[in-house]
Design a protein around this motif. Structure first.
Motif, PDB file in Angstrom:
ATOM      1  N   GLY A 130       0.788  -1.231   0.000  1.00  0.00           N
ATOM      2  CA  GLY A 130       0.000   0.000   0.000  1.00  0.00           C
ATOM      3  C   GLY A 130       0.814   1.271   0.000  1.00  0.00           C
ATOM      4  N   VAL A 131       2.152   1.176  -0.030  1.00  0.00           N
ATOM      5  CA  VAL A 131       3.030   2.352  -0.014  1.00  0.00           C
ATOM      6  C   VAL A 131       3.703   2.502  -1.372  1.00  0.00           C
ATOM      7  N   ASP A 132       3.646   3.695  -1.929  1.00  0.00           N
ATOM      8  CA  ASP A 132       4.282   3.953  -3.221  1.00  0.00           C
ATOM      9  C   ASP A 132       5.806   3.920  -3.078  1.00  0.00           C
ATOM     10  N   ILE A 133       6.465   3.319  -4.079  1.00  0.00           N
ATOM     11  CA  ILE A 133       7.921   3.211  -4.101  1.00  0.00           C
ATOM     12  C   ILE A 133       8.442   3.972  -5.311  1.00  0.00           C
ATOM     13  N   PHE A 134       9.396   4.872  -5.090  1.00  0.00           N
ATOM     14  CA  PHE A 134       9.949   5.667  -6.185  1.00  0.00           C
ATOM     15  C   PHE A 134      10.963   4.860  -6.994  1.00  0.00           C
ATOM     16  N   ASP A 135      11.026   5.195  -8.274  1.00  0.00           N
ATOM     17  CA  ASP A 135      12.044   4.629  -9.167  1.00  0.00           C
ATOM     18  C   ASP A 135      13.331   5.432  -8.975  1.00  0.00           C
ATOM     19  N   LEU A 136      14.271   4.883  -8.225  1.00  0.00           N
ATOM     20  CA  LEU A 136      15.482   5.618  -7.884  1.00  0.00           C
ATOM     21  C   LEU A 136      16.384   5.860  -9.091  1.00  0.00           C
ATOM     22  N   ASP A 137      16.229   5.084 -10.141  1.00  0.00           N
ATOM     23  CA  ASP A 137      17.004   5.352 -11.355  1.00  0.00           C
ATOM     24  C   ASP A 137      16.599   6.700 -11.966  1.00  0.00           C
ATOM     25  N   GLN A 138      15.312   6.993 -11.931  1.00  0.00           N
ATOM     26  CA  GLN A 138      14.851   8.301 -12.400  1.00  0.00           C
ATOM     27  C   GLN A 138      15.265   9.405 -11.432  1.00  0.00           C
ATOM     28  N   THR A 139      15.112   9.134 -10.143  1.00  0.00           N
ATOM     29  CA  THR A 139      15.492  10.124  -9.134  1.00  0.00           C
ATOM     30  C   THR A 139      16.970  10.466  -9.234  1.00  0.00           C
ATOM     31  N   LEU A 140      17.804   9.465  -9.523  1.00  0.00           N
ATOM     32  CA  LEU A 140      19.248   9.690  -9.639  1.00  0.00           C
ATOM     33  C   LEU A 140      19.562  10.751 -10.685  1.00  0.00           C
ATOM     34  N   THR A 141      19.006  10.588 -11.887  1.00  0.00           N
ATOM     35  CA  THR A 141      19.267  11.531 -12.976  1.00  0.00           C
ATOM     36  C   THR A 141      18.739  12.920 -12.662  1.00  0.00           C
ATOM     37  N   LEU A 142      17.521  12.982 -12.129  1.00  0.00           N
ATOM     38  CA  LEU A 142      16.915  14.270 -11.836  1.00  0.00           C
ATOM     39  C   LEU A 142      17.638  14.981 -10.693  1.00  0.00           C
ATOM     40  N   PHE A 143      18.083  14.219  -9.702  1.00  0.00           N
ATOM     41  CA  PHE A 143      18.815  14.812  -8.578  1.00  0.00           C
ATOM     42  C   PHE A 143      20.171  15.330  -9.049  1.00  0.00           C
ATOM     43  N   GLN A 144      20.824  14.611  -9.927  1.00  0.00           N
ATOM     44  CA  GLN A 144      22.108  15.062 -10.475  1.00  0.00           C
ATOM     45  C   GLN A 144      21.937  16.374 -11.242  1.00  0.00           C
ATOM     46  N   ASP A 145      20.880  16.464 -12.036  1.00  0.00           N
ATOM     47  CA  ASP A 145      20.620  17.702 -12.774  1.00  0.00           C
ATOM     48  C   ASP A 145      20.362  18.870 -11.820  1.00  0.00           C
ATOM     49  N   ALA A 146      19.614  18.598 -10.752  1.00  0.00           N
ATOM     50  CA  ALA A 146      19.303  19.650  -9.780  1.00  0.00           C
ATOM     51  C   ALA A 146      20.568  20.138  -9.072  1.00  0.00           C
ATOM     52  N   LEU A 147      21.438  19.223  -8.683  1.00  0.00           N
ATOM     53  CA  LEU A 147      22.684  19.607  -8.017  1.00  0.00           C
ATOM     54  C   LEU A 147      23.596  20.378  -8.967  1.00  0.00           C
ATOM     55  N   ASN A 148      23.643  19.948 -10.219  1.00  0.00           N
ATOM     56  CA  ASN A 148      24.480  20.635 -11.207  1.00  0.00           C
ATOM     57  C   ASN A 148      23.995  22.064 -11.420  1.00  0.00           C
ATOM     58  N   PHE A 149      22.679  22.229 -11.519  1.00  0.00           N
ATOM     59  CA  PHE A 149      22.119  23.572 -11.701  1.00  0.00           C
ATOM     60  C   PHE A 149      22.387  24.443 -10.476  1.00  0.00           C
ATOM     61  N   THR A 150      22.252  23.865  -9.294  1.00  0.00           N
ATOM     62  CA  THR A 150      22.516  24.603  -8.063  1.00  0.00           C
ATOM     63  C   THR A 150      23.963  25.074  -8.010  1.00  0.00           C
ATOM     64  N   ALA A 151      24.895  24.205  -8.406  1.00  0.00           N
ATOM     65  CA  ALA A 151      26.307  24.582  -8.412  1.00  0.00           C
ATOM     66  C   ALA A 151      26.566  25.711  -9.404  1.00  0.00           C
ATOM     67  N   HIS A 152      25.893  25.695 -10.548  1.00  0.00           N
ATOM     68  CA  HIS A 152      26.065  26.760 -11.536  1.00  0.00           C
ATOM     69  C   HIS A 152      25.566  28.098 -10.995  1.00  0.00           C
ATOM     70  N   ILE A 153      24.463  28.084 -10.262  1.00  0.00           N
ATOM     71  CA  ILE A 153      23.950  29.323  -9.679  1.00  0.00           C
ATOM     72  C   ILE A 153      24.944  29.876  -8.659  1.00  0.00           C
TER      73      ILE A 153
END
Length: 290
Positions: A130-153
């Motif tokens: 009954g608990v949703d489980i995230f696809d960590l393979d997708q989260t990995l890519t999206l989190f990497q993009d977010a960190l990269n953008f944060t570092a650029h700012i």
């Protein structure tokens, strides 16, 4: 609110436009100036399409000779900053995230299936008891993009604002902002803080260049008001979106658990590392102080 672009800065922008055209054999390319954008300037560049005309070359040389020394320095800084955009991982922050670390931090755990937001369905791996489980393979890519953008700012001297309304994780978020030498807002969000800043604060106010939401909902489980305000003013956002959240207005959504302390502490540590790496690289490249 953005400050007006000075005459010298405008000359620098035109010089960049001219030089780009000459380098590209008169293809009429217009160049943006990331360093000026990071400082909050609002401007537009004039595009030229005169081919390899000698008149254009003379005009470029004439305008370049009129640039003050401080503007020439700004042009050089823009060139240095622009080179960072040619690399997939200029700051090396993508290697900070691994699936095993996210699993240990319980990033994969969502909410009950009955609380699922339909727009979060593509980011889910499945459902367990009954608990949703995230696809960590997708989260990995999206989190990497977010960190990269944060570092650029951070690399461009931008202002970064951390936000959350989750009472249990507020101390981590506030401490992270202090350690990263940035800002946080973990209390009630007053309407017009962004959209009516001049009236709220009684003066022209520089708004953040990036908002990082460690929790995208308020205490009533509704979308955080700052998300809408940021979208209205085109302020980019990074947000941890749980299975009951709406990711549509987040520029860089990171699907994952947003209310377990160990998960939030994990997010905060990586965002802090990305910001500090960007600032350190800024000093190394001679773009200025923090």
């Amino acid at each position: 609110m953005s400050a007006p672009l000075s005459k010298s800065r405008a000359l620098a922008c035109r010089f960049l436009s001219f030089r780009s055209i000459l380098k590209n054999n008169g293809s009429g390319v217009t160049v943006s100036c990331p360093a000026f954008i990071a400082r909050g300037h609002n401007y537009s560049l004039k595009g030229y399409s005169s081919g390899t005309s000698p008149t254009l070359q003379k005009a470029a040389a004439a305008e370049a000779s009129q640039l003050p020394e401080d503007v020439v320095e700004d042009v050089v800084n823009v060139d240095v900053a622009a080179k960072s955009l040619q690399h997939h991982d200029y700051f090396g922050v993508r290697e900070l995230v691994t699936v095993s670390d996210m699993f240990k931090a319980r990033v994969h755990l969502g909410h009950k299936q009955g609380l699922r937001d339909p727009y979060m369905a593509p980011y889910l791996f499945g459902n367990r008891l009954g608990v949703d489980i995230f696809d960590l393979d997708q989260t990995l890519t999206l989190f990497q993009d977010a960190l990269n953008f944060t570092a650029h700012i951070a690399y461009r001297g931008g202002i970064i604002l951390f936000l959350t309304r989750h009472r249990q994780t507020m101390p981590w978020v506030e401490r992270t902002a202090v350690e990263a030498k940035e800002y946080s807002h973990c209390r009630f969000w007053k309407g017009g803080t962004f959209t009516n800043a001049a009236v709220q604060f009684g003066t022209v106010t520089r708004l953040p260049d990036l908002c990082i939401f460690l929790n995208t909902q308020n205490n009533a489980f509704l979308p955080h008001a700052a998300i809408t305000d940021s979208a209205k003013l085109l302020i980019p956002t990074v947000g941890i979106v749980d299975s009951n959240c709406d990711p549509r207005l987040i520029t860089y959504p990171v699907p994952g658990n947003d209310d377990t302390p160990v998960s939030v502490e994990y997010y905060c540590s990586l965002f802090k590392k990305a910001i500090l790496i960007g600032k350190r690289k800024r000093r190394q490249d001679g773009l200025g102080k923090d």
